[in-house]
Design a protein around this motif. Structure first.
Motif, short mmCIF file in Angstrom:
data_model
loop_
_atom_site.label_atom_id
_atom_site.label_comp_id
_atom_site.label_asym_id
_atom_site.label_seq_id
_atom_site.Cartn_x
_atom_site.Cartn_y
_atom_site.Cartn_z
N GLU A 34 34.82 44.54 43.25
CA GLU A 34 35.31 45.25 44.44
C GLU A 34 36.82 45.08 44.42
O GLU A 34 37.32 44.05 43.97
CB GLU A 34 34.78 44.60 45.72
N GLU A 36 38.77 44.22 46.71
CA GLU A 36 39.19 43.01 47.42
C GLU A 36 38.95 41.76 46.57
O GLU A 36 39.73 40.82 46.60
CB GLU A 36 38.44 42.89 48.76
N GLN A 37 37.82 41.75 45.84
CA GLN A 37 37.53 40.58 45.00
C GLN A 37 38.44 40.54 43.80
O GLN A 37 38.81 39.47 43.30
CB GLN A 37 36.07 40.59 44.54
N ILE A 39 41.56 41.46 43.78
CA ILE A 39 42.82 40.86 44.26
C ILE A 39 42.64 39.36 44.51
O ILE A 39 43.50 38.56 44.16
CB ILE A 39 43.30 41.57 45.55
N ALA A 40 41.48 39.00 45.07
CA ALA A 40 41.25 37.58 45.37
C ALA A 40 41.25 36.74 44.09
O ALA A 40 41.86 35.67 44.04
CB ALA A 40 39.92 37.41 46.11
N ASN A 43 44.77 36.42 42.78
CA ASN A 43 45.55 35.45 43.56
C ASN A 43 45.31 34.05 43.05
O ASN A 43 46.24 33.25 42.91
CB ASN A 43 45.14 35.49 45.04
N TYR A 134 41.91 26.41 49.45
CA TYR A 134 41.44 27.78 49.64
C TYR A 134 40.55 28.24 48.48
O TYR A 134 39.55 28.93 48.69
CB TYR A 134 42.62 28.74 49.80
N MET A 137 37.12 27.06 49.10
CA MET A 137 36.49 27.81 50.18
C MET A 137 35.92 29.13 49.66
O MET A 137 34.80 29.53 49.97
CB MET A 137 37.56 28.12 51.23
N GLN A 138 36.77 29.79 48.88
CA GLN A 138 36.46 31.11 48.37
C GLN A 138 35.29 31.07 47.37
O GLN A 138 34.31 31.79 47.50
CB GLN A 138 37.74 31.65 47.71
N ALA A 141 31.87 29.89 48.92
CA ALA A 141 31.21 30.91 49.72
C ALA A 141 30.47 31.90 48.82
O ALA A 141 29.36 32.34 49.15
CB ALA A 141 32.23 31.65 50.59
N TRP A 142 31.05 32.23 47.69
CA TRP A 142 30.39 33.18 46.79
C TRP A 142 29.18 32.59 46.08
O TRP A 142 28.19 33.27 45.85
CB TRP A 142 31.40 33.72 45.76
N ARG A 145 26.50 32.73 48.59
CA ARG A 145 26.14 34.13 48.81
C ARG A 145 25.25 34.67 47.69
O ARG A 145 24.27 35.36 47.93
CB ARG A 145 27.42 34.95 48.88
N TRP B 7 30.39 48.60 50.83
CA TRP B 7 30.34 47.59 51.88
C TRP B 7 30.97 48.18 53.13
O TRP B 7 31.80 49.08 53.04
CB TRP B 7 31.13 46.36 51.45
N LEU B 28 39.81 47.31 54.89
CA LEU B 28 39.22 46.80 53.64
C LEU B 28 37.71 46.80 53.75
O LEU B 28 37.14 47.04 54.83
CB LEU B 28 39.73 45.38 53.36
N HIS B 29 37.04 46.53 52.64
CA HIS B 29 35.58 46.44 52.62
C HIS B 29 35.13 44.98 52.55
O HIS B 29 35.75 44.18 51.85
CB HIS B 29 35.01 47.17 51.41
N LYS B 38 38.53 36.45 54.77
CA LYS B 38 39.05 35.97 53.48
C LYS B 38 39.70 37.11 52.70
O LYS B 38 40.77 36.97 52.13
CB LYS B 38 37.93 35.36 52.64
N ASN B 39 39.00 38.26 52.70
CA ASN B 39 39.58 39.39 51.98
C ASN B 39 40.91 39.82 52.59
O ASN B 39 41.85 40.17 51.88
CB ASN B 39 38.62 40.58 51.99
N ARG B 41 43.00 37.93 54.11
CA ARG B 41 44.00 36.94 53.70
C ARG B 41 44.52 37.29 52.30
O ARG B 41 45.71 37.22 52.04
CB ARG B 41 43.34 35.56 53.72
N ASP B 42 43.60 37.66 51.41
CA ASP B 42 44.01 37.92 50.03
C ASP B 42 44.69 39.27 49.86
O ASP B 42 45.57 39.43 49.01
CB ASP B 42 42.80 37.84 49.09
N VAL B 43 44.27 40.25 50.65
CA VAL B 43 44.83 41.59 50.45
C VAL B 43 46.09 41.81 51.28
O VAL B 43 47.04 42.42 50.81
CB VAL B 43 43.77 42.66 50.79
N ARG B 46 49.13 37.75 51.55
CA ARG B 46 49.45 36.85 50.45
C ARG B 46 50.95 36.76 50.20
O ARG B 46 51.40 36.05 49.32
CB ARG B 46 48.72 37.27 49.18
#
Lengths: 245, 96
Positions: A34, A36-37, A39-40, A43, A134, A137-138, A141-142, A145, B7, B28-29, B38-39, B41-43, B46
């Motif tokens: 995704e 968002e993931q 980018i995460a 990071n 962090y 945490m990240q 959680a996955w 999940r 999502w 965001l999704h 969390k997303n 925070r990252d998107v 940062r």
């Protein structure tokens, strides 16, 4: 106090873990499941690579080298990262579980370094632990999940766990390099408690008996590291004096 | 949500520093509120953009209709007396 060579090995192990795992994560750039993931993950990759730079700069000061020389002009046998850090990404589940197992360990290491007597390590740990808190945490959680998700996600991450678990023993195999600065037994105990809690929340269970995989910390690697280095070091080695890319 | 395998969509609001309001920064999704924060925070946070994050499912946001803009907003245009512009505000008050 330990001698300088041993201190440099200590720093190199910390730094190589972060650089190699950071590089592995960076392979996800543009391929995350995704946006968002994606980018995460990147990071986290940048955090880890930033932490490795902080350490390479210190090693560079001690050895009169630049951080680039240290990162790009060593061969596999001179890298001291944990084997876990160099394992292939496979699917997202394997990546995030590998991350969690490492993050949780990484956090406990930094927590001990914060109260060490070495000023540099204290400043390094204080700066890094916020990032790593962090990361835990990240990734945690996955893992929960996916483990406690659908039947398919459960099966997939369970297979990842069986595959990665044997590589976690190496975390706690500490030698004369680490003994003055870290308490292996304490870290292992805390790590097992935390990880088992997470796994049980994720409806997963650690494999009972495994054959520990070790070697990275002493420069003996899987075949995967060579490919990472080829990818990571090519440009620097092809154009060693280039000032800008 | 639509059955398009995406999502759910969330709107993100960030407070850039203490004393300021949360401001909409984008969307965001994410599958649930924890992941959305969390997303976010990252998107969106940062590069040191904020000190607090709110997320709201996009479906919970109801908007005024653009075709009603005339009756919604125009009548306020010529009513200058509704704006408290006749006060002197002390310099120390930054965010009015």
């Amino acid at each position: 106090m330990q001698n300088q060579a041993s201190y440099i090995t200590f720093l190199t192990r910390l730094a190589d873990n972060n650089l190699i795992l950071g590089h592995r994560l960076s392979e996800w750039c543009g391929h995350g499941p995704e946006l968002e993931q994606d980018i995460a993950l990147i990071n986290v990759a940048l955090d880890l690579i930033g932490q490795s730079r902080f350490l390479y700069q210190k090693i560079g000061d001690l050895e009169q080298k630049t951080e680039d020389q240290i990162a790009y002009f060593r061969d596999a046998g001179q890298f001291y990262n944990l084997l876990l850090c160099e394992l292939p990404n496979e699917h997202f589940g394997t990546t995030i579980l590998r991350q969690y197992l490492y993050d949780q360990f990484h956090y406990l290491v930094l927590e001990q370094l914060i109260s060490s007597s070495d000023e540099f390590l204290v400043s390094y740990a204080k700066k890094s632990i916020k990032e790593v808190e962090y990361h835990v945490m990240q990734s945690k959680a996955w893992v929960i999940r996916l483990g406690d998700g659908t039947e398919k996600s459960h099966q997939k991450i369970k297979a990842s766990l069986d595959k990665l678990w044997p590589y976690t023993d190496e975390f706690f195999m500490m030698d004369s390099v680490e003994d003055p600065l870290l308490e292996a037994e304490k870290i292992k105990k805390q790590w097992l408690v935390k990880v088992n809690q997470t796994l049980s929340e994720a409806t997963l269970e650690a494999p009972e008996q495994t054959w520990p995989q070790k070697g990275g910390k002493w420069g003996k690697h899987t075949e995967h590291l060579g490919f990472i280095l080829a990818d990571m070091q090519f440009l620097q080695r092809a154009y060693p004096d280039a000032k800008a890319w | 949500m639509k059955k398009d395998n995406q999502w759910p969509l969330w709107e993100v609001f960030i407070r850039s520093k203490q004393g300021l309001n949360h401001k909409h920064v984008g969307s965001l999704h994410a599958t649930d509120q924890q992941m959305a924060i969390k997303n976010a925070r990252d998107v969106y946070a940062r590069r040191n953009e904020g000190v607090s994050i709110w997320v709201v499912k996009s479906e919970h946001i109801h908007a005024s209709s653009p075709d009603k803009n005339d009756c919604f907003f125009d009548p306020a245009n010529d009513k200058v007396y509704r704006h408290p512009t006749f006060y002197n505000i002390p310099d120390q008050i930054d965010h009015m």
